[in-house]
Design a protein around this motif. Structure first.
Motif, PDB file in Angstrom:
ATOM      1  N   VAL A 176       0.861  -1.169   0.000  1.00 49.58           N
ATOM      2  CA  VAL A 176       0.000   0.000   0.000  1.00 49.58           C
ATOM      3  C   VAL A 176       0.903   1.227   0.000  1.00 49.58           C
ATOM      4  CG1 VAL A 176      -0.239  -0.110   2.532  1.00 49.58           C
ATOM      5  CG2 VAL A 176      -1.851   1.254   1.191  1.00 49.58           C
ATOM      6  N   TYR A 177       0.521   2.232  -0.804  1.00 52.94           N
ATOM      7  CA  TYR A 177       1.340   3.426  -1.008  1.00 52.94           C
ATOM      8  C   TYR A 177       0.523   4.680  -0.734  1.00 52.94           C
ATOM      9  CZ  TYR A 177       3.976   0.068  -3.924  1.00 52.94           C
ATOM     10  OH  TYR A 177       4.662  -1.018  -4.406  1.00 52.94           O
ATOM     11  N   TRP A 178       1.248   5.798  -0.523  1.00 55.99           N
ATOM     12  CA  TRP A 178       0.567   7.082  -0.593  1.00 55.99           C
ATOM     13  C   TRP A 178       1.273   7.965  -1.607  1.00 55.99           C
ATOM     14  CZ3 TRP A 178       2.271  12.038   1.179  1.00 55.99           C
ATOM     15  CH2 TRP A 178       3.442  12.058   1.934  1.00 55.99           C
ATOM     16  N   HIS A 179       0.455   8.685  -2.383  1.00 51.05           N
ATOM     17  CA  HIS A 179       0.942   9.580  -3.428  1.00 51.05           C
ATOM     18  C   HIS A 179       0.777  11.016  -2.940  1.00 51.05           C
ATOM     19  CE1 HIS A 179       1.158   6.464  -6.687  1.00 51.05           C
ATOM     20  NE2 HIS A 179       0.321   5.863  -5.860  1.00 51.05           N
ATOM     21  N   GLU A 180       1.885  11.739  -2.915  1.00 56.01           N
ATOM     22  CA  GLU A 180       1.938  13.069  -2.305  1.00 56.01           C
ATOM     23  C   GLU A 180       1.440  14.147  -3.267  1.00 56.01           C
ATOM     24  OE1 GLU A 180       5.268  15.976  -0.162  1.00 56.01           O
ATOM     25  OE2 GLU A 180       5.787  13.926  -0.785  1.00 56.01           O
ATOM     26  N   ASN A 181       0.412  14.860  -2.846  1.00 63.08           N
ATOM     27  CA  ASN A 181      -0.153  15.954  -3.629  1.00 63.08           C
ATOM     28  C   ASN A 181       0.921  17.015  -3.883  1.00 63.08           C
ATOM     29  OD1 ASN A 181      -1.633  18.309  -4.460  1.00 63.08           O
ATOM     30  ND2 ASN A 181      -3.454  17.515  -3.443  1.00 63.08           N
ATOM     31  N   PRO A 182       1.149  17.392  -5.163  1.00 61.89           N
ATOM     32  CA  PRO A 182       2.202  18.369  -5.475  1.00 61.89           C
ATOM     33  C   PRO A 182       1.796  19.817  -5.235  1.00 61.89           C
ATOM     34  CG  PRO A 182       1.167  17.633  -7.487  1.00 61.89           C
ATOM     35  CD  PRO A 182       0.543  16.829  -6.377  1.00 61.89           C
ATOM     36  N   HIS A 216       5.158   7.085  -2.042  1.00 63.18           N
ATOM     37  CA  HIS A 216       5.834   6.594  -0.845  1.00 63.18           C
ATOM     38  C   HIS A 216       5.175   5.288  -0.420  1.00 63.18           C
ATOM     39  CE1 HIS A 216       7.339  10.802  -0.257  1.00 63.18           C
ATOM     40  NE2 HIS A 216       6.126  11.113  -0.680  1.00 63.18           N
ATOM     41  N   MET A 217       5.971   4.300  -0.015  1.00 60.63           N
ATOM     42  CA  MET A 217       5.403   3.050   0.487  1.00 60.63           C
ATOM     43  C   MET A 217       4.946   3.218   1.931  1.00 60.63           C
ATOM     44  SD  MET A 217       7.051  -0.794   0.819  1.00 60.63           S
ATOM     45  CE  MET A 217       7.143  -1.042  -0.953  1.00 60.63           C
ATOM     46  N   ILE A 218       3.770   2.650   2.235  1.00 60.90           N
ATOM     47  CA  ILE A 218       3.264   2.619   3.605  1.00 60.90           C
ATOM     48  C   ILE A 218       3.594   1.290   4.270  1.00 60.90           C
ATOM     49  CG2 ILE A 218       1.175   2.646   5.015  1.00 60.90           C
ATOM     50  CD1 ILE A 218      -0.081   4.514   2.936  1.00 60.90           C
ATOM     51  N   HIS A 219       3.273   0.188   3.584  1.00 59.32           N
ATOM     52  CA  HIS A 219       3.544  -1.155   4.122  1.00 59.32           C
ATOM     53  C   HIS A 219       3.686  -2.111   2.952  1.00 59.32           C
ATOM     54  CE1 HIS A 219       3.750  -4.070   7.345  1.00 59.32           C
ATOM     55  NE2 HIS A 219       2.850  -4.829   6.740  1.00 59.32           N
TER      56      HIS A 219
END
Length: 393
Positions: free
Chosen positions: A121-127, A137-140
């Motif tokens: 599971v990832y999170w994509h950072e709002n630019p 970014h990887m979460i787990h």
């Protein structure tokens, strides 16, 4: 119209022509049907997850689904990461469930993306308004169970991820970062290694209060873990229960008003929607299954929200098109989308209202007011495309 007398009427035999975009559904009638405006945001397969949030800080709620976000109110498409079109009959997406959260506390909504079961599971950072792809970014690294929950596990006002840890076969929850200075997602274990519901293809997961102590518990179809009061505590008490066949999202509530919490579940890959009547406090296997219908197949996502504003929570679900890449149970049947109106009683009923017959569900359903008119809307992403259904007064 076809009627099932056991629990609700279910007009699967009713069909009608749908326009491709911004279609007005039938007016409200004596059966409580609600009109929805259908908008197709994208008509190819890129994601089976969807989320909503104000991506560009203009005060309007946008839609996020895998590689794209769609800017309200015109639904202009923008890229989050490099998109790939998938073939529904041959491929799986890398975006199975989506959630929206300001992960890094910078005031901008980010995208959380759950990959294929057992993967990361990832999170994509709002630019923050810049015209560029979002940093990932990887979460787990391993997420188990095909219906991860996005819920506030510890009551701090921020939602966390409830899922299985495939590597250790444990139920876990991942706490969202607490501050901009600490962006780590902290893992807390709920169960011992080797427990049910935690493997990559496990089916059925919920977070609801089973025993009536006011604290949400973790539910899988083999039983439930009792919330110890402090959710960061490991090794929650396990209660085996007979909660049925492989399911999607599970919810507990006292449906028959007898003082005990019952469980609602829907089949992920076969046929069936059920409620499980508790005949005690849930501490044993004393649940009785009631079949609502065995007509709708592959209801792989369920939302539990008040659709018609009567103060009682209803269920929104539908058929997931090609839930498995085979012509198995209902694979090619019409992709229905329904909301089920809860009628409380000692013998509770759910009245089925069709929203659409050419969309269905993916792996999660968004049901909330996205246009600020006070009415609940429904947002879907799946192998048919990406859809918004706006409720009309």
């Amino acid at each position: 119209m076809k009627r099932l007398l056991f629990a609700f009427f279910f007009p699967l035999a009713l069909s009608f022509s749908l326009a491709c975009d911004a279609q007005m559904m039938s007016n409200r009638d004596k059966n409580g049907d609600i009109p929805f405006k259908k908008t197709i945001l994208f008509d190819d397969f890129v994601s089976e997850g969807v989320a909503v949030g104000d991506v560009n800080q203009d005060g309007k709620i946008d839609v996020l689904a895998g590689p794209f976000w769609f800017e309200a109110p015109t639904w202009t498409k923008h890229e989050i990461y490099e998109p790939k079109l998938y073939v529904a009959e041959k491929e799986w997406s890398n975006s199975m469930l989506n959630f929206a959260l300001d992960v890094n506390h910078d005031g901008w909504v980010d995208l959380i993306r759950v990959d294929f079961p057992g993967k990361a599971v990832y999170w994509h950072e709002n630019p923050k308004g810049k015209n560029q792809l979002w940093q990932v970014h990887m979460i787990h690294e391993t997420v188990g169970n095909e219906s991860p929950n996005f819920v506030d596990m510890d009551g701090d006002g921020r939602k966390d991820i409830l899922c299985g840890d495939v590597a250790n076969k444990q139920m876990i929850w991942l706490k969202a970062p607490v501050s901009a200075g600490d962006l780590a997602w902290k893992k807390y274990t709920i169960s011992r290694p080797g427990t049910p519901g935690s493997e990559n293809f496990s089916h059925g997961l919920g977070y609801s209060d089973i025993n009536g102590d006011g604290k949400p518990d973790v539910i899988v179809r083999e039983g439930w873990w009792e919330n110890p009061g402090n959710p960061t505590q490991s090794d929650w008490k396990w209660h085996p229960s007979n909660l049925g066949e492989p399911a999607s999202h599970m919810y507990a509530a006292d449906f028959n008003q007898d003082g005990f919490a019952d469980v609602f579940a829907a089949s992920a890959h076969e046929r069936g929607i059920w409620w499980y009547e508790s005949k005690g406090d849930g501490s044993n296997e004393n649940f009785i299954r009631h079949i609502l219908t065995e007509e709708m197949s592959e209801t792989h996502a369920v939302a539990f929200e008040d659709v018609n504003g009567d103060g009682k929570k209803d269920f929104i679900t539908g058929k997931r098109y090609y839930a498995h890449m085979r012509e198995g149970t209902g694979a090619l049947e019409p992709a229905y989308l329904y909301w089920f109106e809860y009628i409380p009683d000692k013998n509770p009923r759910w009245l089925a209202h069709q929203i659409d017959d050419n969309s269905g569900v993916g792996l999660n359903v968004v049901a909330e007011d996205i246009n600020g008119d006070g009415l609940l809307d429904v947002v879907i992403a799946n192998k048919k495309g990406i859809f918004v259904f706006e409720q009309i007064d």
